[in-house]
Design a protein around this motif. Structure first.
Motif, PDB file in Angstrom:
ATOM      1  N   VAL A   1       1.475   0.970   1.226  1.00 12.64           N
ATOM      2  CA  VAL A   1       2.135   0.082   2.179  1.00 12.64           C
ATOM      3  C   VAL A   1       2.222   0.761   3.545  1.00 12.64           C
ATOM      4  O   VAL A   1       1.878   0.170   4.574  1.00 12.64           O
ATOM      5  CB  VAL A   1       3.545  -0.303   1.679  1.00 12.64           C
ATOM      6  N   ALA A   2       2.682   2.022   3.539  1.00 13.67           N
ATOM      7  CA  ALA A   2       2.832   2.744   4.809  1.00 13.67           C
ATOM      8  C   ALA A   2       3.212   4.178   4.530  1.00 13.67           C
ATOM      9  O   ALA A   2       3.648   4.520   3.421  1.00 13.67           O
ATOM     10  CB  ALA A   2       3.903   2.080   5.680  1.00 13.67           C
ATOM     11  N   GLU A   3       3.043   5.019   5.516  1.00 18.68           N
ATOM     12  CA  GLU A   3       3.553   6.385   5.434  1.00 18.68           C
ATOM     13  C   GLU A   3       5.042   6.356   5.738  1.00 18.68           C
ATOM     14  O   GLU A   3       5.485   5.659   6.657  1.00 18.68           O
ATOM     15  CB  GLU A   3       2.834   7.292   6.428  1.00 18.68           C
ATOM     16  N   ASP A   4       5.820   7.089   4.954  1.00 18.85           N
ATOM     17  CA  ASP A   4       7.266   7.151   5.154  1.00 18.85           C
ATOM     18  C   ASP A   4       7.571   8.186   6.227  1.00 18.85           C
ATOM     19  O   ASP A   4       7.480   9.390   6.003  1.00 18.85           O
ATOM     20  CB  ASP A   4       7.957   7.523   3.842  1.00 18.85           C
ATOM     21  N   LEU A   5       7.945   7.730   7.402  1.00 19.04           N
ATOM     22  CA  LEU A   5       8.169   8.628   8.538  1.00 19.04           C
ATOM     23  C   LEU A   5       9.474   9.411   8.424  1.00 19.04           C
ATOM     24  O   LEU A   5       9.681  10.384   9.153  1.00 19.04           O
ATOM     25  CB  LEU A   5       8.161   7.825   9.843  1.00 19.04           C
ATOM     26  N   ASN A   6      10.353   8.996   7.509  1.00 19.41           N
ATOM     27  CA  ASN A   6      11.622   9.706   7.322  1.00 19.41           C
ATOM     28  C   ASN A   6      11.539  10.803   6.269  1.00 19.41           C
ATOM     29  O   ASN A   6      12.509  11.509   6.036  1.00 19.41           O
ATOM     30  CB  ASN A   6      12.731   8.727   6.921  1.00 19.41           C
ATOM     31  N   SER A   7      10.396  10.953   5.627  1.00 13.07           N
ATOM     32  CA  SER A   7      10.281  11.896   4.514  1.00 13.07           C
ATOM     33  C   SER A   7       9.585  13.177   4.946  1.00 13.07           C
ATOM     34  O   SER A   7       8.970  13.260   6.016  1.00 13.07           O
ATOM     35  CB  SER A   7       9.522  11.259   3.354  1.00 13.07           C
ATOM     36  N   ASP A   8       9.670  14.177   4.072  1.00 13.94           N
ATOM     37  CA  ASP A   8       9.006  15.455   4.317  1.00 13.94           C
ATOM     38  C   ASP A   8       7.506  15.328   4.059  1.00 13.94           C
ATOM     39  O   ASP A   8       7.069  14.601   3.169  1.00 13.94           O
ATOM     40  CB  ASP A   8       9.583  16.532   3.395  1.00 13.94           C
ATOM     41  N   MET A   9       6.733  16.070   4.828  1.00 14.39           N
ATOM     42  CA  MET A   9       5.288  16.117   4.596  1.00 14.39           C
ATOM     43  C   MET A   9       4.999  16.986   3.383  1.00 14.39           C
ATOM     44  O   MET A   9       5.551  18.071   3.234  1.00 14.39           O
ATOM     45  CB  MET A   9       4.570  16.678   5.829  1.00 14.39           C
ATOM     46  N   THR A  10       4.148  16.510   2.516  1.00  9.50           N
ATOM     47  CA  THR A  10       3.812  17.225   1.285  1.00  9.50           C
ATOM     48  C   THR A  10       2.847  18.376   1.576  1.00  9.50           C
ATOM     49  O   THR A  10       1.938  18.246   2.397  1.00  9.50           O
ATOM     50  CB  THR A  10       3.180  16.251   0.284  1.00  9.50           C
ATOM     51  N   ALA A  11       3.048  19.497   0.893  1.00  4.48           N
ATOM     52  CA  ALA A  11       2.159  20.645   1.045  1.00  4.48           C
ATOM     53  C   ALA A  11       0.758  20.271   0.571  1.00  4.48           C
ATOM     54  O   ALA A  11       0.586  19.615  -0.460  1.00  4.48           O
ATOM     55  CB  ALA A  11       2.685  21.827   0.248  1.00  4.48           C
ATOM     56  N   THR A  12      -0.239  20.694   1.325  1.00  4.67           N
ATOM     57  CA  THR A  12      -1.620  20.375   0.972  1.00  4.67           C
ATOM     58  C   THR A  12      -2.408  21.593   0.511  1.00  4.67           C
ATOM     59  O   THR A  12      -3.457  21.441  -0.122  1.00  4.67           O
ATOM     60  CB  THR A  12      -2.351  19.748   2.181  1.00  4.67           C
ATOM     61  N   GLU A  13      -1.920  22.794   0.807  1.00  2.62           N
ATOM     62  CA  GLU A  13      -2.617  24.016   0.428  1.00  2.62           C
ATOM     63  C   GLU A  13      -1.837  24.761  -0.650  1.00  2.62           C
ATOM     64  O   GLU A  13      -0.599  24.777  -0.623  1.00  2.62           O
ATOM     65  CB  GLU A  13      -2.800  24.923   1.642  1.00  2.62           C
ATOM     66  N   PRO A  14      -2.524  25.413  -1.591  1.00  2.00           N
ATOM     67  CA  PRO A  14      -1.819  26.236  -2.590  1.00  2.00           C
ATOM     68  C   PRO A  14      -1.039  27.344  -1.885  1.00  2.00           C
ATOM     69  O   PRO A  14      -1.571  28.017  -1.002  1.00  2.00           O
ATOM     70  CB  PRO A  14      -2.967  26.805  -3.441  1.00  2.00           C
ATOM     71  N   PRO A  15       0.227  27.553  -2.263  1.00  2.00           N
ATOM     72  CA  PRO A  15       1.045  28.554  -1.574  1.00  2.00           C
ATOM     73  C   PRO A  15       0.804  29.964  -2.100  1.00  2.00           C
ATOM     74  O   PRO A  15       0.396  30.149  -3.250  1.00  2.00           O
ATOM     75  CB  PRO A  15       2.470  28.095  -1.897  1.00  2.00           C
ATOM     76  N   SER A  16       1.063  30.951  -1.254  1.00  2.00           N
ATOM     77  CA  SER A  16       1.011  32.343  -1.710  1.00  2.00           C
ATOM     78  C   SER A  16       2.268  32.695  -2.485  1.00  2.00           C
ATOM     79  O   SER A  16       2.270  33.586  -3.330  1.00  2.00           O
ATOM     80  CB  SER A  16       0.837  33.284  -0.517  1.00  2.00           C
ATOM     81  N   TRP A  17       3.365  31.984  -2.164  1.00  2.00           N
ATOM     82  CA  TRP A  17       4.605  32.085  -2.929  1.00  2.00           C
ATOM     83  C   TRP A  17       5.354  30.770  -2.740  1.00  2.00           C
ATOM     84  O   TRP A  17       5.001  29.959  -1.880  1.00  2.00           O
ATOM     85  CB  TRP A  17       5.449  33.286  -2.496  1.00  2.00           C
TER      86      TRP A  17
END
Length: 266
Positions: A96-112
């Motif tokens: 439907v749409a991007e939720d502008l009030n929400s946090d952006m999801t991580a796209t890269e595997p984290p080092s920690w």
């Protein structure tokens, strides 16, 4: 995150609408525990798609692709199969749409990564240690559904305690102790989860310990890890609020909220 509408077709009249709506709710529940959708209040309504009668739900997902079958765990698959026995079939979903009030999801595997939440957040409690962005649970725990569910339960308890201590009217001290004291059941539960996620994912996972109080800013900055008693003050705060990090115990914490935070080096 994204607002998504999912459509379930109704292909049998042998079951009541109430029963079929219940089947959809069971799928929703398992999606939530797998981290494919976020939140607990999910609207469900009658809908029609290509002349097919059905039920639709509006959900918030970490990614545009969160509801693809490849991310389903075994409980989600089982809930979908049980729904089909009642003539309810998950047909499709649309963004439907991007939720502008929400946090952006991580796209890269984290080092920690760290186990972190607040009562204001509606996202995964697992965050990248590189960006602080939330990590969808299904990215790491799809094959360990009991652990993903346990994390959601821990998050709900932590947020409830945070809400009580922020309101400051009832059970404030008891709730505060649960999120800031290393001897409480909530801490022990979350700390166990962080250790188990580390074991399962191979990614060092830290636990966030809430901190408030203290005699002065100076004494706070001179504090030590509450578990191993080693120095843990960082030269520079992470994300402008994490001033403490113990790599031995995998614990992070904020400078007491009683004392103003500064961007300058400690």
């Amino acid at each position: 995150m994204y607002l998504i509408e999912a459509f379930f077709s109704l292909q049998s009249s042998d079951f009541s609408l109430e029963k079929q709506a219940h089947c959809v709710n069971q799928v929703i529940e398992q999606w939530r525990y797998n981290g494919q959708i976020i939140g607990r209040e999910i609207p469900q309504f009658l809908a029609e798609q290509e002349n097919q009668q059905g039920l639709a739900v509006r959900v918030t997902c970490p990614e545009q692709t969160s509801l693809l079958a490849e991310f389903n765990n075994q409980p989600v698959t089982q809930a979908l199969l049980e729904a089909e026995k009642c003539g309810v079939f998950f047909e499709s979903f649309q963004i439907v749409a991007e939720d502008l009030n929400s946090d952006m999801t991580a796209t890269e595997p984290p080092s920690w990564q760290l186990l972190y939440t607040t009562y204001l957040q509606s996202c995964s409690p697992l965050h990248s240690g590189d960006t602080l962005q939330p990590i969808p649970l299904y990215k790491q725990l799809k094959n360990i559904p009991h652990l993903a569910m346990d994390m959601i339960k821990w998050q709900e308890n932590w947020q409830a305690c945070d809400q009580l201590q922020m309101n400051g009217s009832v059970l404030e001290q008891e709730a505060l102790a649960q999120i800031s004291n290393t001897q409480t059941p909530l801490f022990k539960h979350g700390y166990y989860l962080a250790q188990e996620i580390t074991r399962q994912s191979g990614i060092p996972t830290y636990y966030y310990l809430y901190r408030i109080g203290g005699e002065s800013r100076e004494s706070e900055l001179d504090s030590h890890c509450p578990l191993c008693k080693r120095p843990w003050t960082l030269e520079q705060p992470l994300f402008d609020f994490l001033y403490f990090k113990c790599d031995h115990c995998r614990l992070v914490s904020n400078l007491s909220w009683h004392w103003p935070l500064r961007r300058a080096a400690i």
